[in-house]
Design a protein around this motif. Structure first.
Motif, PDB file in Angstrom:
ATOM      1  N   SER A 168       0.303  -1.381   0.039  1.00 33.91           N
ATOM      2  CA  SER A 168       0.002   0.303   0.065  1.00 33.91           C
ATOM      3  C   SER A 168       0.953   1.346   0.484  1.00 33.91           C
ATOM      4  CB  SER A 168      -0.785   0.128   1.347  1.00 33.91           C
ATOM      5  OG  SER A 168      -1.641  -0.674   0.987  1.00 33.91           O
ATOM      6  N   CYS A 169       0.403   2.459  -0.879  1.00 32.02           N
ATOM      7  CA  CYS A 169       1.238   3.712  -0.216  1.00 32.02           C
ATOM      8  C   CYS A 169      -0.142   4.729  -0.657  1.00 32.02           C
ATOM      9  CB  CYS A 169       1.827   4.009  -1.856  1.00 32.02           C
ATOM     10  SG  CYS A 169       2.643   5.103  -2.139  1.00 32.02           S
ATOM     11  N   LEU A 170       0.034   5.206   0.466  1.00 27.73           N
ATOM     12  CA  LEU A 170      -1.745   6.218   0.936  1.00 27.73           C
ATOM     13  C   LEU A 170      -0.577   7.553   0.459  1.00 27.73           C
ATOM     14  CD1 LEU A 170      -3.189   7.194   2.649  1.00 27.73           C
ATOM     15  CD2 LEU A 170      -1.885   8.153   4.572  1.00 27.73           C
TER      16      LEU A 170
ATOM     17  N   SER B 111       1.220   1.300   9.550  1.00 28.40           N
ATOM     18  CA  SER B 111       0.536   0.217   9.008  1.00 28.40           C
ATOM     19  C   SER B 111       0.546   0.242   7.269  1.00 28.40           C
ATOM     20  CB  SER B 111      -0.942   0.598   9.245  1.00 28.40           C
ATOM     21  OG  SER B 111      -1.090   1.966   8.812  1.00 28.40           O
ATOM     22  N   VAL B 112       1.956   1.242   6.668  1.00 29.36           N
ATOM     23  CA  VAL B 112       1.435   1.180   5.798  1.00 29.36           C
ATOM     24  C   VAL B 112       3.124   1.232   5.299  1.00 29.36           C
ATOM     25  CG1 VAL B 112      -0.253   2.677   4.598  1.00 29.36           C
ATOM     26  CG2 VAL B 112       1.973   3.410   5.394  1.00 29.36           C
TER      27      VAL B 112
ATOM     28  N   THR C  50       3.903   6.754   1.871  1.00 34.90           N
ATOM     29  CA  THR C  50       3.237   7.313   1.644  1.00 34.90           C
ATOM     30  C   THR C  50       3.640   8.317   0.904  1.00 34.90           C
ATOM     31  OG1 THR C  50       4.010   8.955   3.900  1.00 34.90           O
ATOM     32  CG2 THR C  50       2.519   7.196   4.766  1.00 34.90           C
TER      33      THR C  50
ATOM     34  N   TRP D 288       2.930  -0.078  -6.744  1.00 33.94           N
ATOM     35  CA  TRP D 288       2.646  -0.359  -5.430  1.00 33.94           C
ATOM     36  C   TRP D 288       0.681  -0.556  -5.377  1.00 33.94           C
ATOM     37  CZ3 TRP D 288       5.376   0.646  -1.381  1.00 33.94           C
ATOM     38  CH2 TRP D 288       6.881   1.284  -1.385  1.00 33.94           C
TER      39      TRP D 288
ATOM     40  N   LEU E  16      -5.728   5.875   9.873  1.00 35.74           N
ATOM     41  CA  LEU E  16      -4.607   4.270   9.994  1.00 35.74           C
ATOM     42  C   LEU E  16      -4.040   4.143  10.932  1.00 35.74           C
ATOM     43  CD1 LEU E  16      -4.228   6.222   6.615  1.00 35.74           C
ATOM     44  CD2 LEU E  16      -3.216   4.209   6.612  1.00 35.74           C
TER      45      LEU E  16
END
Length: 236
Positions: free
Chosen positions: A43-45, A98-99, A102, A63, A94
């Motif tokens: 995941s990429c926020l 957790s990721v 970003t 991603w 979040l």
């Protein structure tokens, strides 16, 4: 971040008109994002994802993009491009750590409390994760900079006066419509250090005078980062 969402009023203009002028990447945003983020997985926020136009570029790098933005007007367009949540970037929905990645792409001037946003980015990053910032160049873009002649940008007094303003050399851009925050370069860099992030790489885009400044910073410690020491300044 501001408690209201001024982009609600211009979401259609942004999607239908402004973005068309950026398709050929005239100031190097896409190149800088690709250069600093690089290929990855997970995941990429995207913080301040707007209409989600960067989602396809994040996917092309491997991603899985997810986005948050304050403006439901912008998110109406983004929902067809990536999973999104409406949220204040100073209070990301979040969990800690957790990721793996970003990004904030041409968004920091829309966030008067950007140091707190950087702290939040550090909070949700896993150990070893990266935060990529791509934004307008603080030294050459702002209410103090006249870019009417791209070959001879005029920098007037005001660079050191970090603040929020709608002053602009043109009435056709975003700043004149919704305003923008400004931080001198040292203050912007301190936001990353204060959040416990370690800057790794830098890049500039646009020319002959740079319009974009990019930075990649990494979270090296699993310890919780301290509370932000720099809060949103009144009037910025």
């Amino acid at each position: 971040m501001v408690s209201t969402a001024p982009y609600n009023e211009i979401a259609h203009w942004y999607e239908q008109e402004f973005l068309r002028s950026q398709e050929d990447d005239p100031i190097g945003v896409h190149r800088v994002l690709r250069q600093l983020l690089g290929e990855g997985a997970g995941s990429c926020l995207e913080i301040g994802c707007g209409t989600g136009i960067h989602a396809s570029r994040l996917r092309a790098l491997g991603w899985d993009p997810v986005g948050v933005d304050l403006s439901d007007g912008m998110l109406r367009y983004a929902r067809g491009r990536l999973p999104v949540a409406q949220a204040d970037a100073e209070r990301l929905p979040l969990r800690d750590a957790s990721v793996p990645a970003t990004v904030a792409v041409v968004a920091h001037t829309d966030m008067p409390g950007y140091p707190a946003v950087v702290w939040e980015a550090a909070r949700v990053l896993r150990t070893g994760g990266v935060f990529v910032h791509v934004g307008v160049h603080p030294c050459f873009c702002g209410g103090f900079a006249d870019r009417g002649d791209p070959d001879a940008v005029v920098v007037r007094p005001g660079y050191l006066d970090g603040h929020w303003t709608k002053e602009s050399w043109t009435d056709h851009g975003l700043r004149a419509k919704v305003g923008a925050a400004h931080w001198p370069l040292p203050e912007l860099m301190h936001a990353f250090l204060d959040a416990g992030l370690t800057p790794e790489r830098f890049a500039e885009g646009g020319g002959p005078t740079p319009t974009v400044l990019g930075l990649r910073a990494r979270k090296f410690t699993p310890d919780a980062v301290p509370s932000p020491t720099v809060s949103a300044r009144a009037g910025c």
